[in-house]
Design a protein around this motif. Structure first.
Motif, mmCIF file in Angstrom:
data_model
loop_
_atom_site.group_PDB
_atom_site.id
_atom_site.type_symbol
_atom_site.label_atom_id
_atom_site.label_comp_id
_atom_site.label_asym_id
_atom_site.label_seq_id
_atom_site.Cartn_x
_atom_site.Cartn_y
_atom_site.Cartn_z
ATOM 1 N N MET B 43 0.829 -1.200 0.000
ATOM 2 C CA MET B 43 0.000 0.000 0.000
ATOM 3 C C MET B 43 0.866 1.253 0.000
ATOM 4 O O MET B 43 1.759 1.398 0.834
ATOM 5 N N LEU B 69 11.621 -7.955 6.065
ATOM 6 C CA LEU B 69 10.889 -6.769 6.508
ATOM 7 C C LEU B 69 9.957 -6.252 5.405
ATOM 8 O O LEU B 69 8.759 -6.061 5.614
ATOM 9 N N THR B 71 8.748 -7.515 2.694
ATOM 10 C CA THR B 71 7.673 -8.366 2.191
ATOM 11 C C THR B 71 6.435 -8.321 3.081
ATOM 12 O O THR B 71 5.371 -8.793 2.679
ATOM 13 N N ALA B 72 6.571 -7.741 4.274
ATOM 14 C CA ALA B 72 5.382 -7.554 5.115
ATOM 15 C C ALA B 72 4.387 -6.618 4.423
ATOM 16 O O ALA B 72 3.181 -6.741 4.612
ATOM 17 N N ARG B 75 2.074 -8.455 2.131
ATOM 18 C CA ARG B 75 1.257 -9.353 2.932
ATOM 19 C C ARG B 75 0.014 -8.623 3.430
ATOM 20 O O ARG B 75 -1.087 -9.168 3.473
ATOM 21 N N ILE B 76 0.213 -7.368 3.823
ATOM 22 C CA ILE B 76 -0.901 -6.560 4.309
ATOM 23 C C ILE B 76 -1.874 -6.249 3.164
ATOM 24 O O ILE B 76 -3.073 -6.482 3.275
ATOM 25 N N MET B 78 -2.317 -7.668 0.244
ATOM 26 C CA MET B 78 -2.995 -8.787 -0.414
ATOM 27 C C MET B 78 -4.090 -9.376 0.472
ATOM 28 O O MET B 78 -5.153 -9.750 -0.013
ATOM 29 N N ALA B 79 -3.846 -9.415 1.782
ATOM 30 C CA ALA B 79 -4.877 -9.950 2.677
ATOM 31 C C ALA B 79 -6.086 -9.017 2.683
ATOM 32 O O ALA B 79 -7.232 -9.470 2.627
ATOM 33 N N LEU B 80 -5.833 -7.708 2.733
ATOM 34 C CA LEU B 80 -6.945 -6.750 2.727
ATOM 35 C C LEU B 80 -7.729 -6.843 1.417
ATOM 36 O O LEU B 80 -8.957 -6.793 1.414
ATOM 37 N N SER B 94 -5.378 -15.274 -0.653
ATOM 38 C CA SER B 94 -4.108 -14.603 -0.896
ATOM 39 C C SER B 94 -2.948 -15.576 -0.712
ATOM 40 O O SER B 94 -3.034 -16.530 0.052
ATOM 41 N N PHE B 95 -1.880 -15.347 -1.452
ATOM 42 C CA PHE B 95 -0.708 -16.211 -1.415
ATOM 43 C C PHE B 95 0.571 -15.371 -1.368
ATOM 44 O O PHE B 95 0.694 -14.393 -2.116
ATOM 45 N N THR B 96 1.497 -15.750 -0.529
ATOM 46 C CA THR B 96 2.815 -15.112 -0.542
ATOM 47 C C THR B 96 3.539 -15.526 -1.818
ATOM 48 O O THR B 96 3.121 -16.458 -2.510
ATOM 49 N N GLN B 137 8.056 -10.402 -4.425
ATOM 50 C CA GLN B 137 8.733 -11.325 -3.521
ATOM 51 C C GLN B 137 8.759 -12.749 -4.038
ATOM 52 O O GLN B 137 7.930 -13.168 -4.831
#
Lengths: 423, 423
Positions: B43, B69, B71-72, B75-76, B78-80, B94-96, B137
């Motif tokens: 974001m 760090l 890649t966090a 993660r935020i 994609m989950a949102l 969502s997938f890492t 990532q």
């Protein structure tokens, strides 16, 4: 010297300064010759901020995605902590819950650990690194999805890793100096407890003490992992939670560990229940089917004239409405006269070994409350605990009176920093 | 209808509103009958904020931890995004990068993709889900550590997944309407390009156009994945980047794609180099050993009298100091007279097919610059590009003059929203 697992909560790593302070402490432990594995929570309010964001995009978030979101918090803190350690000249590597081998079931938001396979952690520390592990998270065995462990999750991660790595001790760093004989915000003369048995700590935790959660203590007790609860802001010894105190001591006389209180519960009273076999079973099956966790349960003696009895129980306030609805729905089959709901209550508990065989303890407890003018509404006891329910307004007076009556007051009354722990 | 990969940059998902808007667009695509795989960046300014935090805890962060760090951030987002889609009544997971099978080498901070094994993504979309994948990532093949792909990484993730999943198209959503014939901030009459060949886009990208990065276009060309660059803020068709335009058209005459400019470079001139075999090789080996990426290279004709020549090259400004130091160190063995460094330059490039076989193009280009009073300092050409270096102060006049001279000006001059893309 063996391996030490250290856990740092969100308040200890709330900002860059906090992270650097924690890094120094970790390096000191390493310099003392220990292998060090560190479990870390998300920084300060990160988790709350992420939950807030989730609320903004979706009224009902799926558990899988909420877990994916929240685990970003530890990812940030652990990477920063590893960097801070590296800049002090020591090697550090961070690992997600999945990389650390924290295997869970698939219940997103409150997953349970079903296995820990810390092969990567072991080989990292064996190569001389300090391993930093994300608390609160794991990976589900069946779907390989990211999971979170729910409240107290990071403490549980730390204890589980300590067990799997056969650690000497699991140090839980927080923003208080240890476990106290009462909440220092209420009782100024509360004393730090140097040692407390697993069982007593379990009772304190379920009686409202928030320093350690029940779940993490239970895990430590099962695998016999000594926990050392201490402050990340001072160098003081904290509270040891273990099977036996170092050196051992006589436990024939009652050893009062402390006074806990809890104002997060409400009381439901079911009035006029027919006093016949099976009635209680129907009531508590009804409540269990609504997935409500109840705490104290008390049934008054039946009034012979009417053949009716009253049953009271306590439960978390935020589950009160659901409990009432579930019971009302089955009023016909249960056949009670009325339901009463009261959320202005407090629970005060005295915890200590040898209580049952020392009748004086109960007497002293009740006398202290009586002298303080506190009325008792419910009583419940176990081997090592007496709990009473009182008016919420009386809680401070009650805790202070009991704390004094059992000689727990410290001689000094210096202010003690106290606050909630992180995850 | 086939599978579509969509990529949304950081500016498209900068806040909760942006995430909800993007979610709607994704759902529309799904409703149109496509399988949808979405790649998302962090974001807004998340990445910069995390880098700032890293700077606060450590002056020199390890690449492994910096990647953990950063890649966090995805993660935020994609989950949102998955949550926002779910709340519109569609299933999303969502997938890492690791879960999506993005396998890279171990070069932290700028890892290269070496394989994509999107089994989990495939089975998720085959079950009817929309799959959301973290851009930027991957996971290293050898050490299983988290890696990041560096600048433009999310676009590359999208194209790589599109190739591995045999997608119909890779849609790159950004905050501009597509690729323009020149930077609309400089040339008000710049036109959106409807179609551009991979090769021309590659030249534009390496000449300063920032909408798509070279690396992602190169990947798309190799696997022949059509890219559709378009705005996430409008429903307009954007720019198609592919091998051939839909329908085909004659390409015998020069087709000018656009004018790009770049003010991020500096010029190094090595004065008085002995004009003998091997000199240039020593110079560029010296620069390469310092891991400096050079761009244009020009060698002036040797002055017969002295037997000395000048060699100039351009390079990113922030690598200028290292280049000068590396060359100075070897002044003895190279044997030049002086080094000149100039960071007040701009590069202007004209890109288009059929240029080499249309001599008029070069003439028109130089005449346009001359008429605008712009002095040319270096010239470099390829099959489909002419680049010149001018004074930085002249860049706007130069770009406008060239844009007009080749008839690229649109009839309207409406304002066009323009900005940088995310990762």
């Amino acid at each position: 010297m063996g391996l030490v697992v250290q856990k740092y909560g969100g308040s200890s790593v709330a900002d860059a300064e906090g992270i650097k302070r924690v890094a120094k402490r970790i390096v000191e432990t390493k310099k003392n010759g220990h292998q060090v594995v560190v479990v870390v929570s998300a920084m300060g309010d990160t988790t709350d901020e992420l939950i807030d964001l989730a609320g903004q995009v979706s009224p009902v978030a799926s558990g899988r995605e909420l877990d994916m979101l929240l685990t970003a918090g530890e990812r940030i803190s652990m990477a920063l902590l590893a960097m801070a350690i590296t800049s002090l000249g020591h090697e550090a590597q961070s690992f997600t819950g999945s990389q650390a081998g924290v295997i869970t079931d698939s219940v997103h938001g409150k997953a349970r650990i079903i296995d820990v396979t810390p092969g990567r952690i072991r080989s990292s520390v064996d190569r001389g690194n300090i391993a930093i592990v994300a608390g609160f998270q794991g990976v589900s065995q069946s779907s390989k999805d990211i999971t979170t462990l729910g409240r107290g999750g990071s403490d549980t991660t730390a204890v589980a890793l300590a067990a799997a790595l056969d650690a000497e001790v699991c140090e839980i760093y927080t923003d208080v100096d240890g476990v106290f004989t009462a909440d220092p915000r209420v009782v100024k003369k509360a004393r730090k407890i140097d040692w407390i048995a697993f069982e007593d700590m379990l009772e304190l935790a379920s009686s409202g003490s928030k320093v350690l959660l029940h779940r993490c203590v239970e895990y430590a007790r099962r695998y016999n992992i000594p926990i050392h609860v201490r402050s990340s802001f001072s160098g003081l010894e904290g509270t040891w939670v273990s099977r036996q105190p170092q050196g051992g001591r006589a436990v024939e006389q009652a050893i009062i560990s402390g006074v806990a209180h809890d104002t997060s519960e409400a009381k439901v009273t079911i009035v006029g229940v027919p006093d016949k076999p099976g009635e209680a079973a129907v009531i508590f099956r009804t409540v269990a089917d609504a997935e409500i966790n109840i705490d104290m349960v008390v049934q008054n003696v039946s009034a012979a004239a009417t053949g009716l009895t009253d049953i009271s129980f306590t439960l978390p306030k935020d589950e009160g409405r659901r409990a009432i609805e579930a019971l009302e729905k089955r009023r016909g089959s249960i056949g009670f006269e009325a339901l009463r709901y009261d959320d202005q209550i407090a629970k005060i508990s005295l915890v200590g070994a040898g209580m049952k065989t020392n009748p004086g303890v109960t007497a002293t407890f009740f006398e202290a409350l009586s002298n303080a003018g506190v009325n008792i509404e419910l009583i419940s006891t176990s081997e090592i605990r007496i709990s009473v329910v009182t008016r919420e307004d009386d809680v401070q007076a009650a805790v202070r009176a009991v704390h004094s009556a059992f000689g727990l007051d410290s001689d000094t009354d210096e202010a003690v920093v106290y606050g909630g722990t992180g995850r």
